[in-house]
Design a protein around this motif. Structure first.
Motif, PDB file in Angstrom:
ATOM      1  N   PHE A  63       0.775  -1.207   0.077  1.00  0.00           N
ATOM      2  CA  PHE A  63      -0.071  -0.111  -0.066  1.00  0.00           C
ATOM      3  C   PHE A  63       0.974   1.169   0.108  1.00  0.00           C
ATOM      4  N   ARG A  64       0.926   2.050  -1.049  1.00  0.00           N
ATOM      5  CA  ARG A  64       1.705   3.233  -1.351  1.00  0.00           C
ATOM      6  C   ARG A  64       0.709   4.587  -1.750  1.00  0.00           C
ATOM      7  N   PHE A  65       1.049   5.717  -1.108  1.00  0.00           N
ATOM      8  CA  PHE A  65       0.567   6.833  -1.612  1.00  0.00           C
ATOM      9  C   PHE A  65       1.377   7.407  -2.792  1.00  0.00           C
ATOM     10  N   ASP A  66       0.671   7.610  -3.914  1.00  0.00           N
ATOM     11  CA  ASP A  66       1.528   8.473  -5.074  1.00  0.00           C
ATOM     12  C   ASP A  66       1.440   9.926  -4.773  1.00  0.00           C
ATOM     13  N   ASP A  67       2.172  10.519  -3.917  1.00  0.00           N
ATOM     14  CA  ASP A  67       2.157  11.810  -3.378  1.00  0.00           C
ATOM     15  C   ASP A  67       3.034  12.547  -4.019  1.00  0.00           C
ATOM     16  N   THR A  68       3.087  12.700  -5.221  1.00  0.00           N
ATOM     17  CA  THR A  68       4.001  13.607  -6.208  1.00  0.00           C
ATOM     18  C   THR A  68       3.398  14.861  -6.518  1.00  0.00           C
ATOM     19  N   ASN A  69       2.358  15.281  -6.062  1.00  0.00           N
ATOM     20  CA  ASN A  69       1.729  16.518  -6.529  1.00  0.00           C
ATOM     21  C   ASN A  69       1.149  17.462  -5.016  1.00  0.00           C
ATOM     22  N   PRO A  70       2.128  17.923  -4.361  1.00  0.00           N
ATOM     23  CA  PRO A  70       1.802  18.448  -3.091  1.00  0.00           C
ATOM     24  C   PRO A  70       0.532  19.589  -3.254  1.00  0.00           C
ATOM     25  N   THR A  71       0.252  20.172  -4.481  1.00  0.00           N
ATOM     26  CA  THR A  71      -0.985  21.017  -4.595  1.00  0.00           C
ATOM     27  C   THR A  71      -2.155  20.597  -4.193  1.00  0.00           C
ATOM     28  N   LYS A  72      -2.480  19.109  -4.427  1.00  0.00           N
ATOM     29  CA  LYS A  72      -3.678  18.732  -3.930  1.00  0.00           C
ATOM     30  C   LYS A  72      -3.790  17.887  -2.977  1.00  0.00           C
ATOM     31  N   GLU A  73      -2.750  17.662  -2.223  1.00  0.00           N
ATOM     32  CA  GLU A  73      -2.757  16.712  -1.101  1.00  0.00           C
ATOM     33  C   GLU A  73      -2.986  16.985   0.344  1.00  0.00           C
ATOM     34  N   MET A 196       6.573  24.193  -3.316  1.00  0.00           N
ATOM     35  CA  MET A 196       5.359  23.837  -2.535  1.00  0.00           C
ATOM     36  C   MET A 196       5.849  22.896  -1.107  1.00  0.00           C
ATOM     37  N   THR A 197       5.455  23.415  -0.133  1.00  0.00           N
ATOM     38  CA  THR A 197       5.401  22.455   1.009  1.00  0.00           C
ATOM     39  C   THR A 197       4.897  21.106   0.767  1.00  0.00           C
ATOM     40  N   HIS A 198       5.426  20.036   0.981  1.00  0.00           N
ATOM     41  CA  HIS A 198       5.084  18.647   0.789  1.00  0.00           C
ATOM     42  C   HIS A 198       4.653  18.230   2.262  1.00  0.00           C
ATOM     43  N   HIS A 199       3.386  17.398   2.295  1.00  0.00           N
ATOM     44  CA  HIS A 199       3.191  16.878   3.664  1.00  0.00           C
ATOM     45  C   HIS A 199       3.967  15.973   4.304  1.00  0.00           C
ATOM     46  N   ASN A 200       4.820  15.470   3.243  1.00  0.00           N
ATOM     47  CA  ASN A 200       5.813  14.283   3.795  1.00  0.00           C
ATOM     48  C   ASN A 200       7.312  14.775   4.010  1.00  0.00           C
ATOM     49  N   THR A 201       7.507  15.533   2.994  1.00  0.00           N
ATOM     50  CA  THR A 201       8.893  15.770   2.911  1.00  0.00           C
ATOM     51  C   THR A 201       9.298  17.397   3.214  1.00  0.00           C
ATOM     52  N   CYS A 206      12.177  21.514  -4.353  1.00  0.00           N
ATOM     53  CA  CYS A 206      11.544  22.493  -5.051  1.00  0.00           C
ATOM     54  C   CYS A 206      11.286  21.984  -6.449  1.00  0.00           C
ATOM     55  N   ILE A 207      11.679  20.699  -6.500  1.00  0.00           N
ATOM     56  CA  ILE A 207      11.291  20.138  -7.864  1.00  0.00           C
ATOM     57  C   ILE A 207      10.752  18.840  -7.773  1.00  0.00           C
ATOM     58  N   TYR A 208       9.725  18.457  -8.330  1.00  0.00           N
ATOM     59  CA  TYR A 208       8.825  17.243  -7.998  1.00  0.00           C
ATOM     60  C   TYR A 208       8.797  16.478  -9.452  1.00  0.00           C
ATOM     61  N   PRO A 209       9.023  15.054  -9.456  1.00  0.00           N
ATOM     62  CA  PRO A 209       8.825  14.400 -10.435  1.00  0.00           C
ATOM     63  C   PRO A 209       7.206  14.176 -11.059  1.00  0.00           C
ATOM     64  N   MET A 210       7.232  13.961 -12.358  1.00  0.00           N
ATOM     65  CA  MET A 210       5.678  13.853 -12.749  1.00  0.00           C
ATOM     66  C   MET A 210       5.457  12.362 -12.623  1.00  0.00           C
ATOM     67  N   TYR A 211       4.148  12.302 -12.321  1.00  0.00           N
ATOM     68  CA  TYR A 211       3.410  10.775 -12.130  1.00  0.00           C
ATOM     69  C   TYR A 211       4.114   9.539 -13.101  1.00  0.00           C
ATOM     70  N   ASP A 212       3.833  10.169 -14.449  1.00  0.00           N
ATOM     71  CA  ASP A 212       4.411   9.039 -15.232  1.00  0.00           C
ATOM     72  C   ASP A 212       5.678   8.554 -15.400  1.00  0.00           C
ATOM     73  N   PHE A 213       6.550   9.395 -14.687  1.00  0.00           N
ATOM     74  CA  PHE A 213       8.135   9.087 -14.489  1.00  0.00           C
ATOM     75  C   PHE A 213       8.182   8.457 -13.019  1.00  0.00           C
ATOM     76  N   ALA A 214       7.594   8.983 -11.900  1.00  0.00           N
ATOM     77  CA  ALA A 214       7.535   8.341 -10.846  1.00  0.00           C
ATOM     78  C   ALA A 214       7.064   7.012 -10.752  1.00  0.00           C
ATOM     79  N   HIS A 215       5.985   6.687 -11.182  1.00  0.00           N
ATOM     80  CA  HIS A 215       5.325   5.521 -10.946  1.00  0.00           C
ATOM     81  C   HIS A 215       6.001   4.347 -11.001  1.00  0.00           C
ATOM     82  N   PRO A 216       6.445   4.164 -12.519  1.00  0.00           N
ATOM     83  CA  PRO A 216       7.437   2.870 -12.603  1.00  0.00           C
ATOM     84  C   PRO A 216       8.667   2.925 -11.778  1.00  0.00           C
ATOM     85  N   ILE A 217       9.196   3.949 -11.339  1.00  0.00           N
ATOM     86  CA  ILE A 217      10.263   3.889 -10.365  1.00  0.00           C
ATOM     87  C   ILE A 217       9.820   3.376  -9.049  1.00  0.00           C
ATOM     88  N   GLU A 218       8.758   3.922  -8.634  1.00  0.00           N
ATOM     89  CA  GLU A 218       8.337   3.394  -7.383  1.00  0.00           C
ATOM     90  C   GLU A 218       7.882   1.617  -7.492  1.00  0.00           C
TER      91      GLU A 218
END
Length: 553
Positions: A63-73, A196-201, A206-218
């Motif tokens: 179980f993993r949160f895909d939390d790569t977009n702190p604007t909505k989380e 953006m201030t991230h809820h976890n980090t 100040c740079i964040y990966p895009m979902y399509d890049f982050a997800h396969p790596i995770e």
């Protein structure tokens, strides 16, 4: 007799093939929600599918949160999702994973791509990138920054990380093929600058990966073997495979897509639910009229009913809709043997038995559930003054009306025959009290075999009655009229909630706890509301009526 043939869905067939061919030695699945809202019933399908596959193959479920977009989380969404998954029974152990836990790995992965000549820093604006991308009829054209040297890209990317450039001024893009027929492969953005201030980090990045890049790596880092996702990600699969292959992960995960769960007459879109919440039409993401998992839980649905619904809906590649009536069928089937069947008067009117001794209370043994002998019996108080439902009395009844009316006799469930001899009205002409006589020879269980009556009605003894608020629900939208109005707003049903505030329930309800479910005789299945019930106020939500329009095939 031959061996029973077990039907296997297409995902199971693919996993069987992968294991047989030695592509993987075990099965590891995951559920990776983005914490930008509450989960809905469609997510329940994905949770139960991924967890079910891991369990079926004696594998692992992450179980993993895909939390790569702190604007909505939000942390509120994080906690609600954890609660939902635990409630559904998907066991993820003691470990809650976050995509953000791997931000360092993702940064190093991006550096690796730059060093391989597979990624570059681009200064085009978002609009320019879109313009350069082309469309389905026309190929894209290369960015003027595509041929920057590896050294320059490494330097710029590190400076992006260090916060030297304004938000949106530069991005890191994969270098793939601007002429690809799959637009997702036309040098997609894989990193952007966003302070953006991230809820976890926190403010580490100040740079964040895009979902399509982050997800396969995770998935690759966690050793996921089968990345099971919905069909909208099918066109993204080539990019998923490109990322894990270019980064040279051993035994990279495999993406397999299935059709989403669509349910009639419901709202699942987060922006529509958010609007309903903000406008005060519903009282939160867990309002029982919604189909978020939290709302279904609050309304009284059980994990078993959701699982049964998913089994009936099935797993396929073809998009289809499931009828809301099928979900209601599943909760009826689950509760019909579990829930005690008790008496509740939702629109009370006083019934006085004129010839019953004043001040006397007797008790009847009534079955808790006539279909489940193991449920036992309970003692129900009876006296001269009772409550019955207003719909169980008519001054001038139509033909085939077998309940109370002047001169007619009915059985009070589990008690005596009573005959209506009079009634009283208030100054507005509304009936406020019914007077009856009873026949003591007709006591339930006494073996009385005299005259027969056609009607049986439920009742509640007045002096021991429990006061309650009861909420009745209808669909919040009606798809027959169109879910959306012409202006794109929701076609909201103003009658989606009816609140009854003067309901009378039998005394056993004093022991009811938030979350408990019951069948109110003749009214349906109800659940004690977990949000608004207090020590001084008992609130019930109607889960579902007793009648079903769905017939299982």
């Amino acid at each position: 007799m031959g061996e029973e043939v077990i039907s296997r869905n297409f995902i199971e067939q693919e996993i069987d093939k992968d294991l047989k061919e030695g592509r993987y030695n075990e099965v590891v699945t995951r559920f990776p929600p983005e914490p930008n809202g509450y989960l809905h019933i469609g997510h329940a399908k994905s949770i139960l599918l991924n967890y079910g596959l891991a369990k079926e193959y004696n594998g692992k479920f992450n179980f993993r949160f895909d939390d790569t977009n702190p604007t909505k989380e939000k942390t509120e969404f994080v906690q609600s999702i954890i609660d939902d998954i635990k409630w559904l029974g998907a066991d993820f152990g003691d470990t809650v994973r976050f995509a953000s836990d791997y931000f360092d790995d993702m940064y190093e992965a991006a550096v690796k791509l730059i060093k391989k000549g597979k990624a570059f820093v681009c200064d085009l604006t978002a609009d320019e990138i879109k313009e350069y991308r082309g469309d389905f009829k026309n190929p894209g054209k290369n960015s003027p920054y595509r041929d920057r040297s590896i050294e320059e890209n490494l330097d710029l990317f590190e400076r992006m990380k260090n916060g030297e450039f304004p938000d949106g001024s530069k991005v890191l893009r994969a270098k793939i093929d601007m002429a690809s027929p799959n637009i997702n492969m036309r040098d997609p953005v894989i990193y952007r600058i966003a302070r953006m201030t991230h809820h976890n980090t926190g403010d580490k990045w100040c740079i964040y990966p895009m979902y399509d890049f982050a997800h396969p790596i995770e998935d690759a880092i966690e050793g996921i073997t089968h990345s099971i996702c919905t069909l909208e990600f099918e066109d993204h699969r080539p990019l998923y495979e490109w990322v894990v292959n270019e980064l040279e992960y051993p035994n990279p995960p495999r993406q397999i897509e299935f059709a989403k769960l669509y349910l009639t007459n419901v709202v699942t879109g987060k922006r529509y639910i958010k609007k309903l919440v903000e406008d005060g039409i519903v009282d939160g993401w867990d309002d029982p009229r919604l189909v978020s998992i939290a709302a279904l839980r609050r309304r009284g649905y059980t994990p078993e009913s959701i699982k049964k619904f998913m089994e009936l809906s099935g797993i396929s590649k073809a998009q289809s809709s499931s009828d809301y009536a099928m979900l209601e069928y599943c909760i009826r089937e689950d509760l019909k043997m579990k829930a005690d069947r008790m008496m509740a008067v939702l629109d009370p009117i006083k019934l006085v038995i004129d010839n019953y001794p004043e001040g006397q209370i007797e008790y009847f043994d009534i079955d808790n559930n006539q279909e489940n002998e193991a449920a036992g019996t309970r003692k129900v108080a009876f006296s001269r003054e009772l409550y019955i439902d207003r719909e169980d009395f008519m001054e001038e009844p139509p033909k085939k009306y077998f309940r109370l009316f002047p001169g007619n006799e009915v059985r009070l469930k589990g008690a005596y025959f009573v005959k209506c001899v009079d009634y009283k009205k208030d100054e507005t002409g509304k009936v406020v009290e019914i007077h009856c006589t009873y026949d003591p020879e007709t006591r339930s269980g006494s073996g009385f075999e005299g005259r027969k009556v056609k009607g049986t009605i439920h009742w509640v003894e007045a002096s021991t009655a429990v006061d309650a608020e009861v909420r009745l629900y209808e669909n919040i939208v009606d798809e027959e009229k169109g879910k959306l109005n012409e202006d794109g707003t929701l076609n909201y049903n103003p009658n989606s909630l009816t609140v009854l505030t003067d309901c009378k329930l039998e005394a056993a309800f004093k022991e009811a706890k938030p979350g408990d479910s019951f069948q109110f005789l003749r009214h349906g299945f109800f659940c004690v509301d977990t949000k608004d019930t207090t020590d001084d106020k008992l609130v019930f939500n109607r889960i579902v009526s007793l009648k079903s329009s769905y017939k299982p095939s």
